[in-house]
Design a protein around this motif. Structure first.
Motif, mmCIF file in Angstrom:
data_model
loop_
_atom_site.group_PDB
_atom_site.id
_atom_site.type_symbol
_atom_site.label_atom_id
_atom_site.label_comp_id
_atom_site.label_asym_id
_atom_site.label_seq_id
_atom_site.Cartn_x
_atom_site.Cartn_y
_atom_site.Cartn_z
ATOM 1 N N ASP A 14 0.848 -1.193 0.000
ATOM 2 C CA ASP A 14 0.000 0.000 0.000
ATOM 3 C C ASP A 14 0.886 1.247 0.000
ATOM 4 O OD1 ASP A 14 -2.150 -1.733 0.140
ATOM 5 O OD2 ASP A 14 -2.254 -1.635 2.331
ATOM 6 N N SER A 15 0.417 2.290 -0.661
ATOM 7 C CA SER A 15 1.244 3.487 -0.843
ATOM 8 C C SER A 15 1.473 4.262 0.447
ATOM 9 C CB SER A 15 0.599 4.405 -1.889
ATOM 10 O OG SER A 15 -0.722 4.765 -1.499
ATOM 11 N N ASP A 16 0.510 4.238 1.363
ATOM 12 C CA ASP A 16 0.630 5.027 2.587
ATOM 13 C C ASP A 16 0.982 4.139 3.775
ATOM 14 O OD1 ASP A 16 -0.096 7.384 1.230
ATOM 15 O OD2 ASP A 16 -2.237 6.933 1.509
ATOM 16 N N LEU A 17 1.925 4.615 4.608
ATOM 17 C CA LEU A 17 2.248 3.934 5.857
ATOM 18 C C LEU A 17 1.224 4.326 6.914
ATOM 19 C CD1 LEU A 17 6.139 4.385 5.962
ATOM 20 C CD2 LEU A 17 4.833 2.415 5.153
ATOM 21 N N LEU A 18 0.898 3.409 7.789
ATOM 22 C CA LEU A 18 -0.098 3.654 8.827
ATOM 23 C C LEU A 18 0.569 4.050 10.134
ATOM 24 C CD1 LEU A 18 -2.303 0.452 8.290
ATOM 25 C CD2 LEU A 18 -2.609 2.695 7.213
ATOM 26 N N VAL A 19 -0.207 4.749 10.967
ATOM 27 C CA VAL A 19 0.187 4.984 12.352
ATOM 28 C C VAL A 19 -0.730 4.141 13.230
ATOM 29 C CG1 VAL A 19 1.042 7.308 11.881
ATOM 30 C CG2 VAL A 19 -1.351 6.976 12.549
ATOM 31 N N PRO A 20 -0.312 3.800 14.461
ATOM 32 C CA PRO A 20 -1.124 2.918 15.308
ATOM 33 C C PRO A 20 -2.562 3.373 15.496
ATOM 34 C CG PRO A 20 1.062 3.136 16.219
ATOM 35 C CD PRO A 20 0.996 4.100 15.071
ATOM 36 N N GLY A 21 -2.807 4.682 15.491
ATOM 37 C CA GLY A 21 -4.160 5.184 15.700
ATOM 38 C C GLY A 21 -5.131 4.797 14.601
ATOM 39 N N GLN A 22 -4.628 4.409 13.435
ATOM 40 C CA GLN A 22 -5.507 4.013 12.336
ATOM 41 C C GLN A 22 -5.930 2.550 12.432
ATOM 42 O OE1 GLN A 22 -2.560 6.134 9.407
ATOM 43 N NE2 GLN A 22 -4.395 5.597 8.237
ATOM 44 N N VAL A 23 -5.247 1.766 13.233
ATOM 45 C CA VAL A 23 -5.517 0.335 13.308
ATOM 46 C C VAL A 23 -6.741 0.080 14.171
ATOM 47 C CG1 VAL A 23 -4.624 -1.929 13.959
ATOM 48 C CG2 VAL A 23 -3.085 -0.202 12.985
ATOM 49 N N ARG A 24 -7.741 -0.554 13.607
ATOM 50 C CA ARG A 24 -8.960 -0.886 14.340
ATOM 51 C C ARG A 24 -8.832 -2.228 15.068
ATOM 52 N NH1 ARG A 24 -9.683 3.549 13.659
ATOM 53 N NH2 ARG A 24 -9.317 3.222 15.878
ATOM 54 N N GLY A 25 -7.969 -3.096 14.590
ATOM 55 C CA GLY A 25 -7.794 -4.370 15.269
ATOM 56 C C GLY A 25 -7.143 -5.408 14.373
ATOM 57 N N LYS A 26 -6.890 -6.560 14.973
ATOM 58 C CA LYS A 26 -6.252 -7.690 14.283
ATOM 59 C C LYS A 26 -7.305 -8.756 13.984
ATOM 60 C CE LYS A 26 -2.789 -11.267 15.315
ATOM 61 N NZ LYS A 26 -1.778 -11.713 16.318
ATOM 62 N N LEU A 27 -7.171 -9.392 12.830
ATOM 63 C CA LEU A 27 -8.118 -10.441 12.445
ATOM 64 C C LEU A 27 -8.132 -11.546 13.501
ATOM 65 C CD1 LEU A 27 -10.024 -11.773 10.339
ATOM 66 C CD2 LEU A 27 -7.977 -12.843 9.351
ATOM 67 N N TRP A 28 -9.343 -11.848 14.008
ATOM 68 C CA TRP A 28 -9.506 -12.895 15.010
ATOM 69 C C TRP A 28 -9.992 -14.182 14.355
ATOM 70 C CZ3 TRP A 28 -13.717 -12.896 19.369
ATOM 71 C CH2 TRP A 28 -13.395 -13.892 20.314
ATOM 72 N N TYR A 29 -11.095 -14.080 13.603
ATOM 73 C CA TYR A 29 -11.557 -15.228 12.844
ATOM 74 C C TYR A 29 -12.398 -14.741 11.659
ATOM 75 C CZ TYR A 29 -16.054 -14.793 15.362
ATOM 76 O OH TYR A 29 -17.233 -14.335 15.895
ATOM 77 N N SER A 30 -12.612 -15.633 10.711
ATOM 78 C CA SER A 30 -13.426 -15.303 9.540
ATOM 79 C C SER A 30 -14.368 -16.461 9.236
ATOM 80 C CB SER A 30 -12.537 -15.019 8.319
ATOM 81 O OG SER A 30 -11.803 -16.187 7.949
ATOM 82 N N VAL A 31 -15.512 -16.133 8.613
ATOM 83 C CA VAL A 31 -16.502 -17.137 8.237
ATOM 84 C C VAL A 31 -16.912 -16.871 6.794
ATOM 85 C CG1 VAL A 31 -18.708 -18.221 8.773
ATOM 86 C CG2 VAL A 31 -17.341 -17.196 10.620
ATOM 87 N N PRO A 32 -16.709 -17.834 5.877
ATOM 88 C CA PRO A 32 -17.072 -17.608 4.474
ATOM 89 C C PRO A 32 -18.553 -17.295 4.301
ATOM 90 C CG PRO A 32 -15.686 -19.563 4.699
ATOM 91 C CD PRO A 32 -16.071 -19.148 6.100
ATOM 92 N N TYR A 33 -18.838 -16.314 3.433
ATOM 93 C CA TYR A 33 -20.191 -15.952 2.967
ATOM 94 C C TYR A 33 -21.092 -15.336 4.039
ATOM 95 C CZ TYR A 33 -18.623 -19.175 -0.648
ATOM 96 O OH TYR A 33 -17.894 -19.808 -1.607
ATOM 97 N N LEU A 34 -20.687 -15.345 5.266
ATOM 98 C CA LEU A 34 -21.565 -14.812 6.306
ATOM 99 C C LEU A 34 -21.601 -13.281 6.291
ATOM 100 C CD1 LEU A 34 -23.378 -16.240 8.253
ATOM 101 C CD2 LEU A 34 -21.637 -16.033 10.020
ATOM 102 N N GLY A 35 -20.747 -12.691 5.490
ATOM 103 C CA GLY A 35 -20.762 -11.234 5.360
ATOM 104 C C GLY A 35 -22.069 -10.722 4.794
ATOM 105 N N TYR A 36 -22.742 -11.533 3.947
ATOM 106 C CA TYR A 36 -24.048 -11.127 3.419
ATOM 107 C C TYR A 36 -25.026 -10.857 4.561
ATOM 108 C CZ TYR A 36 -22.573 -12.758 -1.228
ATOM 109 O OH TYR A 36 -21.927 -12.931 -2.418
ATOM 110 N N ALA A 37 -25.039 -11.779 5.529
ATOM 111 C CA ALA A 37 -25.942 -11.594 6.671
ATOM 112 C C ALA A 37 -25.536 -10.381 7.484
ATOM 113 C CB ALA A 37 -25.931 -12.851 7.545
#
Length: 205
Positions: free
Chosen positions: A130-153
Motif C-alpha cells: 500500500d502506498s501510505d504507511l499507517l500509524v497505530p491510531g488508524q488500526v482498528r484491530g487484528k483479524l480474530w476469525y473469519s466465516v465464508p459468505y456470512l458477510g451477506y448476513a
C-alpha cells in the motif's frame, strides 16, 4: 371378535406414537440442524464479538484472496500496537478521521525519525505494498476469525435489525426448548397411564 382382540385394540389406541419412523427422524434431524445453524450464525455475528469486544466486518474486495474473499465475515479484535507483528492481518482506517476501513496484511514495522511507529501493509493478492504507511491510531484491530459468505448476513443487519435478530433467535430457542420439554413430559405421562390402566384380558368363544 374375542375379548383379547378388544384389549389389544384399546392398548394400541392409548399408546403414544412410536418415535422411530423415517419421517420422524427426518423432522428431528432437520429441526436440530436448523437450530444449530441459527445458533452458530447468531454466535458468530453478535454474541462472540460482543463478549470479546470485537467488531464484525464484511470483506468487499478480492485484495486479500485467497486468504479472504468477498462476502466473507471477518471479526477483528483490538490489540495494543506493541503486539502487532509482520504477517498479522489487520483492519485499519484508510485515512485518519475517515471511517472507511480496509483489511490487509502487515509486511513491515518500522520507526521514523521522530520515533513514531509506522506500519506497512499489503493485500495478499496485490503485487505491491500500500502506498501510505499507517500509524497505530488508524488500526482498528487484528483479524480474530473469519466465516465464508456470512458477510451477506452481516450487511443486512444494521444496529436495530441486529437487536431484533437477537430477540427472535433467543425467543425461538426458548420456545423450542419448552416444546421439547413439554413433549417429553406428555409422552412420559401417556406411558404411565397405559401401564397403570391396562385392561384385564379374558377369552371368549
Amino acid at each position: 371378535m374375542t375379548a383379547s382382540d378388544v384389549g389389544a385394540e384399546s392398548d394400541a389406541a392409548d399408546a403414544p406414537e412410536e418415535r422411530t419412523g423415517v419421517w420422524w427422524w427426518i423432522r428431528t434431524v432437520t429441526s436440530g440442524a436448523l437450530l444449530i445453524v441459527a445458533f452458530a450464525v447468531l454466535a458468530a455475528l453478535v454474541v462472540v464479538p460482543r463478549i470479546a469486544g470485537a467488531t464484525p466486518y464484511t470483506v468487499l474486495s478480492g485484495s486479500m484472496e485467497p486468504t479472504l474473499s468477498p462476502a466473507d465475515l471477518i471479526v477483528v479484535k483490538p490489540v495494543p500496537a506493541d503486539e502487532l507483528r509482520a504477517g498479522d492481518v489487520i483492519t485499519f482506517q484508510i485515512e485518519s478521521d475517515n471511517p472507511a476501513v480496509n483489511t490487509h496484511r502487515i509486511t513491515q514495522l518500522a520507526y521514523d525519525a521522530q520515533g513514531q511507529l509506522r506500519i506497512q501493509t499489503q493485500g495478499d493478492a496485490n503485487s505491491i505494498p500500500d502506498s501510505d504507511l499507517l500509524v497505530p491510531g488508524q488500526v482498528r484491530g487484528k483479524l480474530w476469525y473469519s466465516v465464508p459468505y456470512l458477510g451477506y448476513a452481516n450487511n443486512l443487519l444494521s444496529g436495530e435489525n441486529r437487536q431484533v435478530l437477537i430477540m427472535v433467535v433467543v425467543g425461538g430457542l426458548g420456545a423450542y426448548a419448552v416444546w421439547m420439554f413439554c413433549g417429553s413430559l406428555r409422552d412420559r405421562s401417556r406411558k404411565t397411564t397405559v401401564a397403570d390402566v391396562s385392561p384385564e384380558r379374558g377369552e371368549s368363544r
